[in-house]
Design an enzyme around this catalytic site. Structure first.
Site, PDB file in Angstrom:
ATOM      1  NE  ARG A 253      -2.366   0.707   3.858  1.00 24.03           N
ATOM      2  CZ  ARG A 253      -1.676   1.318   4.818  1.00 24.03           C
ATOM      3  NH1 ARG A 253      -1.122   2.490   4.605  1.00 24.03           N
ATOM      4  NH2 ARG A 253      -1.509   0.747   5.987  1.00 24.03           N
ATOM      5  CG  HIS A 257      -5.894   2.032   6.922  1.00 24.15           C
ATOM      6  ND1 HIS A 257      -6.032   0.723   6.517  1.00 24.15           N
ATOM      7  CD2 HIS A 257      -7.023   2.335   7.617  1.00 24.15           C
ATOM      8  CE1 HIS A 257      -7.196   0.254   6.955  1.00 24.15           C
ATOM      9  NE2 HIS A 257      -7.809   1.207   7.619  1.00 24.15           N
ATOM     10  CE1 TYR A 266       1.450   2.353   8.619  1.00 21.52           C
ATOM     11  CE2 TYR A 266       0.378   4.118   9.851  1.00 21.52           C
ATOM     12  CZ  TYR A 266       0.406   3.260   8.774  1.00 21.52           C
ATOM     13  OH  TYR A 266      -0.586   3.301   7.835  1.00 21.52           O
TER      14      TYR A 266
HETATM   15  C1  LIG Z   1     -13.393  -7.024  13.043  1.00 24.60           C
HETATM   16  C2  LIG Z   1     -12.703  -5.703  12.847  1.00 24.60           C
HETATM   17  N1  LIG Z   1     -11.696  -5.358  13.665  1.00 24.60           N
HETATM   18  C3  LIG Z   1     -11.069  -4.178  13.522  1.00 24.60           C
HETATM   19  C4  LIG Z   1     -11.454  -3.315  12.528  1.00 24.60           C
HETATM   20  C5  LIG Z   1     -10.748  -1.981  12.362  1.00 24.60           C
HETATM   21  N2  LIG Z   1      -9.980  -2.007  11.112  1.00 24.60           N
HETATM   22  C6  LIG Z   1     -10.411  -1.367  10.005  1.00 24.60           C
HETATM   23  S1  LIG Z   1      -9.369  -1.600   8.707  1.00 24.60           S
HETATM   24  C7  LIG Z   1      -8.309  -2.508   9.643  1.00 24.60           C
HETATM   25  C8  LIG Z   1      -7.072  -3.083   9.035  1.00 24.60           C
HETATM   26  C9  LIG Z   1      -7.349  -4.014   7.911  1.00 24.60           C
HETATM   27  O1  LIG Z   1      -6.161  -4.458   7.361  1.00 24.60           O
HETATM   28  P1  LIG Z   1      -6.132  -5.466   6.165  1.00 24.60           P
HETATM   29  O2  LIG Z   1      -7.070  -6.602   6.411  1.00 24.60           O
HETATM   30  O3  LIG Z   1      -4.710  -5.797   5.934  1.00 24.60           O
HETATM   31  O4  LIG Z   1      -6.744  -4.640   4.937  1.00 24.60           O
HETATM   32  P2  LIG Z   1      -6.201  -3.306   4.261  1.00 24.60           P
HETATM   33  O5  LIG Z   1      -6.856  -2.163   4.996  1.00 24.60           O
HETATM   34  O6  LIG Z   1      -4.740  -3.305   4.386  1.00 24.60           O
HETATM   35  O7  LIG Z   1      -6.671  -3.374   2.844  1.00 24.60           O
HETATM   36  C10 LIG Z   1      -8.777  -2.640  10.947  1.00 24.60           C
HETATM   37  C11 LIG Z   1      -8.062  -3.372  12.006  1.00 24.60           C
HETATM   38  C12 LIG Z   1     -12.540  -3.694  11.707  1.00 24.60           C
HETATM   39  N3  LIG Z   1     -12.981  -2.930  10.705  1.00 24.60           N
HETATM   40  N4  LIG Z   1     -13.146  -4.890  11.867  1.00 24.60           N
END
Ligand SMILES: Cc1ncc(C[n+]2csc(CCOP(=O)(O)OP(=O)(O)O)c2C)c(N)n1
Ligand SMILES: [Mg+2]
Length: 359
Positions: A253, A257, A266
């Site tokens: 990425r 985020h 970070y």
């Molecule tokens: C069950 C849950 N826990 C925490 C969150 C908060 N949250 C939103 S995005 C994220 C990170 C997601 O990372 P990843 O799966 O690697 O997807 P990316 O955003 O990198 O595409 C988190 C922890 C959430 N949306 N749902």
């Protein structure tokens, strides 16, 4: 994190194409140009979405920058009747199957009922922001396809962070046990918000498949041809009733985020710089030009088309009707609103009135 030695790569960083005996590409020149065109459209529309968020037309945006190849390549392998279950960043998947990008942006305006697009017409389910919850949806949908005797594939898009949830592991197991026709497509962009994947995964993610009894493969996620070929093979396997596959597309990425995030807090600048050099679009441009599939004038025409697309996205977003009223969140959930929600709605209205009066 670097590619595993076993990773599939058809297009190297310098734009050299090498056939892979197990993952034939099987695309016409026009198909290959079509993939390049979509990469450009996604990148340009993604930049427009960031601009729109900065100007207040979107509440939030989750940029795709850097991950275009993983999304375009995998989605291009879908066929009519297949179904995708995205997580929340798969703008490029929607664009690839032909969803109007403005409809995809509406979700990020905070529109009630998810905003969005026709699931039936596009084959793409709406985003499931509770991370990982799309995986059991995909497995269950696949089991329904089996019972309806439909030879279709399901693709579940997972972030690397989704591998921290029970939902994903339960889904891997169930899919293997019941041969649910699912392609688990992990876009490993190496961060779950600020959490680096090395901190949550001691081994490459694709290797988790073994413990659950399904094949796993890693592909260079910045190689659109590799992502297409690997997904196409996994989807063929699913449609043929041979069961699920876990695909890990290793990518990065480049942006934040979301537009609310500051990744400089970070991540080290040299890490980002290294991955910028592995840009999925540059290598594809080198390839289509070098192989004589397009001229520079053709590339200019595609850039021009992307400008027109971005202008249309902006126009649709700016013309969108009045801002959403938060009280609408209580609508459309139940036919008859239960008492506790009715009470919450009244409390919200009272609170709103009070704050309006004092502001
Ligand atoms: C069950 C849950 N826990 C925490 C969150 C908060 N949250 C939103 S995005 C994220 C990170 C997601 O990372 P990843 O799966 O690697 O997807 P990316 O955003 O990198 O595409 C988190 C922890 C959430 N949306 N749902
Ligand atoms: Mg991630």
């Amino acid at each position: 994190m670097e590619l595993d030695p076993s990773a599939v790569q058809l297009l190297s960083e310098d734009g050299t194409f090498t056939e892979h005996p197990e993952y034939p590409l099987g695309l016409s020149d026009a198909d290959i140009i079509g993939l390049y065109r979509r990469l450009i459209l996604v990148r340009r529309a993604d930049v427009e979405a960031i601009n729109l968020q900065r100007q207040g037309y979107l509440k939030l945006w989750g940029p795709v920058f850097g991950q275009e190849a993983a999304q375009v390549g995998s989605a291009a392998a879908l066929q009519p009747g297949d179904r995708a279950f995205p997580q929340g960043r798969q703008f490029g998947v929607g664009l690839t199957v032909g969803i109007d990008p403005a409809e995809m942006l509406s979700v990020w305006r905070g529109e009630i009922q998810g905003g969005g697009w026709s699931v039936e017409a596009s084959g793409i389910a709406l985003y499931t922001f509770p991370i990982g919850s799309q995986a059991p949806h995909a497995v269950g949908y696949g089991m329904a396809l089996q019972r309806d005797q439909k030879n279709a594939a399901v693709i579940a898009y997972l972030g690397d962070g989704a591998f921290g949830t029970g939902d994903v592991h339960e889904s891997l197991l169930w899919s293997a046990l019941y041969k649910s026709p699912v392609v688990f497509f992990c876009e490993n962009n190496q961060y779950a918000l600020s959490n680096p994947v090395e901190r949550s995964a001691p081994l490459p993610l694709f290797r988790r498949s073994e413990g659950f009894g399904l094949p796993g493969v890693q592909v260079d996620g910045n190689d659109v041809l590799g992502c297409y070929a690997v997904t196409a093979r996994a989807a063929r396997r699913a449609r043929a009733g041979e069961g699920p596959t876990l695909v890990e597309a290793l990518t990065y990425r480049i942006g934040p985020h979301t537009t609310s995030d500051d990744p400089d807090r970070y991540r080290k600048a040299d890490e980002v710089a290294t991955w910028r050099m592995r840009d999925p679009i540059i290598r594809m441009r080198d390839f289509v030009l070098g192989a004589g599939l397009v001229t520079r004038a053709d590339l200019d025409a595609i850039d021009q088309e992307a400008e027109v697309c971005a202008t249309a996205v902006r126009a649709a977003c700016v013309a969108d009707p009045a801002p959403v009223q938060p009280v609408q969140m209580f609508d459309h959930v139940y036919g008859t609103r239960p008492q506790h929600l009715e009470a919450e709605r009244r409390a919200w209205l009272a609170f709103n009135e009070e704050t309006q009066a004092t502001s």
